[in-house]
Design a protein around this motif. Structure first.
Motif, PDB file in Angstrom:
ATOM      1  N   TRP A  17     -65.100  39.800  70.779  1.00  0.00           N
ATOM      2  CA  TRP A  17     -66.065  40.901  70.653  1.00  0.00           C
ATOM      3  C   TRP A  17     -67.245  40.658  71.596  1.00  0.00           C
ATOM      4  O   TRP A  17     -67.643  41.553  72.339  1.00  0.00           O
ATOM      5  N   TYR A  18     -67.784  39.454  71.565  1.00  0.00           N
ATOM      6  CA  TYR A  18     -68.954  39.167  72.389  1.00  0.00           C
ATOM      7  C   TYR A  18     -68.637  39.296  73.876  1.00  0.00           C
ATOM      8  O   TYR A  18     -69.479  39.708  74.675  1.00  0.00           O
ATOM      9  N   ALA A  19     -67.407  38.968  74.253  1.00  0.00           N
ATOM     10  CA  ALA A  19     -67.006  39.051  75.656  1.00  0.00           C
ATOM     11  C   ALA A  19     -66.528  40.446  76.056  1.00  0.00           C
ATOM     12  O   ALA A  19     -66.259  40.687  77.242  1.00  0.00           O
ATOM     13  N   ASP A  20     -66.440  41.364  75.121  1.00  0.00           N
ATOM     14  CA  ASP A  20     -65.958  42.721  75.387  1.00  0.00           C
ATOM     15  C   ASP A  20     -66.740  43.332  76.550  1.00  0.00           C
ATOM     16  O   ASP A  20     -67.966  43.269  76.600  1.00  0.00           O
ATOM     17  N   GLU A  21     -66.022  43.934  77.478  1.00  0.00           N
ATOM     18  CA  GLU A  21     -66.635  44.499  78.684  1.00  0.00           C
ATOM     19  C   GLU A  21     -67.695  45.550  78.360  1.00  0.00           C
ATOM     20  O   GLU A  21     -68.769  45.572  78.966  1.00  0.00           O
ATOM     21  N   ALA A  22     -67.416  46.413  77.398  1.00  0.00           N
ATOM     22  CA  ALA A  22     -68.389  47.457  77.038  1.00  0.00           C
ATOM     23  C   ALA A  22     -69.670  46.849  76.478  1.00  0.00           C
ATOM     24  O   ALA A  22     -70.775  47.314  76.785  1.00  0.00           O
ATOM     25  N   LEU A  23     -69.540  45.800  75.666  1.00  0.00           N
ATOM     26  CA  LEU A  23     -70.728  45.135  75.122  1.00  0.00           C
ATOM     27  C   LEU A  23     -71.497  44.423  76.232  1.00  0.00           C
ATOM     28  O   LEU A  23     -72.728  44.486  76.284  1.00  0.00           O
ATOM     29  N   GLN A  24     -70.780  43.772  77.117  1.00  0.00           N
ATOM     30  CA  GLN A  24     -71.443  43.075  78.221  1.00  0.00           C
ATOM     31  C   GLN A  24     -72.197  44.050  79.128  1.00  0.00           C
ATOM     32  O   GLN A  24     -73.235  43.706  79.674  1.00  0.00           O
ATOM     33  N   GLU A  25     -71.689  45.266  79.246  1.00  0.00           N
ATOM     34  CA  GLU A  25     -72.351  46.268  80.088  1.00  0.00           C
ATOM     35  C   GLU A  25     -73.719  46.678  79.543  1.00  0.00           C
ATOM     36  O   GLU A  25     -74.563  47.143  80.305  1.00  0.00           O
ATOM     37  N   VAL A  26     -73.952  46.520  78.237  1.00  0.00           N
ATOM     38  CA  VAL A  26     -75.252  46.897  77.660  1.00  0.00           C
ATOM     39  C   VAL A  26     -76.128  45.684  77.349  1.00  0.00           C
ATOM     40  O   VAL A  26     -77.193  45.836  76.743  1.00  0.00           O
ATOM     41  N   GLN A  27     -75.726  44.514  77.779  1.00  0.00           N
ATOM     42  CA  GLN A  27     -76.538  43.320  77.545  1.00  0.00           C
ATOM     43  C   GLN A  27     -77.904  43.429  78.218  1.00  0.00           C
ATOM     44  O   GLN A  27     -78.894  42.959  77.664  1.00  0.00           O
ATOM     45  N   GLN A  28     -77.961  44.059  79.388  1.00  0.00           N
ATOM     46  CA  GLN A  28     -79.245  44.225  80.063  1.00  0.00           C
ATOM     47  C   GLN A  28     -80.191  45.070  79.211  1.00  0.00           C
ATOM     48  O   GLN A  28     -81.377  44.786  79.109  1.00  0.00           O
ATOM     49  N   ILE A  29     -79.638  46.106  78.566  1.00  0.00           N
ATOM     50  CA  ILE A  29     -80.456  46.935  77.676  1.00  0.00           C
ATOM     51  C   ILE A  29     -80.961  46.092  76.509  1.00  0.00           C
ATOM     52  O   ILE A  29     -82.128  46.181  76.117  1.00  0.00           O
ATOM     53  N   LEU A  30     -80.078  45.263  75.955  1.00  0.00           N
ATOM     54  CA  LEU A  30     -80.485  44.372  74.864  1.00  0.00           C
ATOM     55  C   LEU A  30     -81.668  43.515  75.295  1.00  0.00           C
ATOM     56  O   LEU A  30     -82.667  43.419  74.587  1.00  0.00           O
ATOM     57  N   HIS A  31     -81.565  42.915  76.459  1.00  0.00           N
ATOM     58  CA  HIS A  31     -82.632  42.026  76.929  1.00  0.00           C
ATOM     59  C   HIS A  31     -83.914  42.782  77.291  1.00  0.00           C
ATOM     60  O   HIS A  31     -85.004  42.232  77.164  1.00  0.00           O
ATOM     61  N   GLU A  32     -83.780  44.024  77.711  1.00  0.00           N
ATOM     62  CA  GLU A  32     -84.954  44.833  78.041  1.00  0.00           C
ATOM     63  C   GLU A  32     -85.669  45.354  76.795  1.00  0.00           C
ATOM     64  O   GLU A  32     -86.840  45.723  76.871  1.00  0.00           O
ATOM     65  N   THR A  33     -84.973  45.398  75.667  1.00  0.00           N
ATOM     66  CA  THR A  33     -85.540  45.990  74.454  1.00  0.00           C
ATOM     67  C   THR A  33     -85.872  44.958  73.380  1.00  0.00           C
ATOM     68  O   THR A  33     -86.252  45.329  72.267  1.00  0.00           O
ATOM     69  N   THR A  34     -85.744  43.681  73.721  1.00  0.00           N
ATOM     70  CA  THR A  34     -86.052  42.614  72.771  1.00  0.00           C
ATOM     71  C   THR A  34     -86.870  41.521  73.439  1.00  0.00           C
ATOM     72  O   THR A  34     -86.739  41.271  74.637  1.00  0.00           O
ATOM     73  N   ALA A  35     -87.699  40.877  72.646  1.00  0.00           N
ATOM     74  CA  ALA A  35     -88.413  39.689  73.121  1.00  0.00           C
ATOM     75  C   ALA A  35     -87.463  38.494  73.107  1.00  0.00           C
ATOM     76  O   ALA A  35     -87.606  37.562  73.891  1.00  0.00           O
ATOM     77  N   TYR A  36     -86.485  38.537  72.202  1.00  0.00           N
ATOM     78  CA  TYR A  36     -85.438  37.523  72.101  1.00  0.00           C
ATOM     79  C   TYR A  36     -84.272  38.119  71.338  1.00  0.00           C
ATOM     80  O   TYR A  36     -84.419  39.081  70.585  1.00  0.00           O
ATOM     81  N   SER A  37     -83.119  37.548  71.563  1.00  0.00           N
ATOM     82  CA  SER A  37     -81.917  37.922  70.821  1.00  0.00           C
ATOM     83  C   SER A  37     -81.097  36.656  70.649  1.00  0.00           C
ATOM     84  O   SER A  37     -80.585  36.111  71.620  1.00  0.00           O
ATOM     85  N   ASN A  38     -81.030  36.176  69.420  1.00  0.00           N
ATOM     86  CA  ASN A  38     -80.308  34.938  69.133  1.00  0.00           C
ATOM     87  C   ASN A  38     -79.045  35.253  68.338  1.00  0.00           C
ATOM     88  O   ASN A  38     -79.101  35.986  67.350  1.00  0.00           O
TER      89      ASN A  38
END
Length: 130
Positions: A96-117
């Motif tokens: 799941w974590y390596a899923d291409e669709a999820l990886q494509e939105v990782q930049q959004i995750l990092h732009e919208t969070t101070a941290y994500s653990n």
């Protein structure tokens, strides 16, 4: 896990990769536990979260906990979002974590969070105490 000794007495790091686990351990459910410090909730919820939810379902995962306001029982819990996802196995959680669709939105995750653990772990069984 503790380091294991070889026949020569030297220690090697114990591997925690699922390929080294016993067959019963490989068949255990896998859990992803995540805590996020959200800085842009609208964008997080509209651009990242739907993809995370879709890919979780695509990997036979289920959200067990999605909480913006958990009750602190001890210590301090300053996270904006706490999530627990359940998957059929640790391997499914990693896929799941390596899923291409999820990886494509990782930049959004990092732009919208101070941290994500995030961590992935296997289901506990009483045999784990040994």
């Amino acid at each position: 896990m503790l380091p294991s000794a070889t026949a020569s007495g030297s220690e090697n790091e114990t591997q925690t990769d699922e390929t080294t686990q016993s067959e019963p351990a490989q068949s255990r459910k896998g859990y992803v536990i995540a805590v996020d410090g959200i800085t842009d909730r609208d964008r997080y919820m509209n651009e990242y979260f739907p993809v995370a939810a879709e890919t979780t379902a695509a990997h036979d995962g289920e959200a067990l906990v999605i909480s913006f306001d958990p009750t602190e029982l001890e210590g301090e819990w300053g996270h904006d979002l706490t999530v627990v996802l359940e998957f059929p196995s640790v391997q499914a959680a990693k896929e799941w974590y390596a899923d291409e669709a999820l990886q494509e939105v990782q930049q959004i995750l990092h732009e919208t969070t101070a941290y994500s653990n995030k961590v992935v772990t296997s289901q506990y069984t009483p045999e784990d105490r040994a």
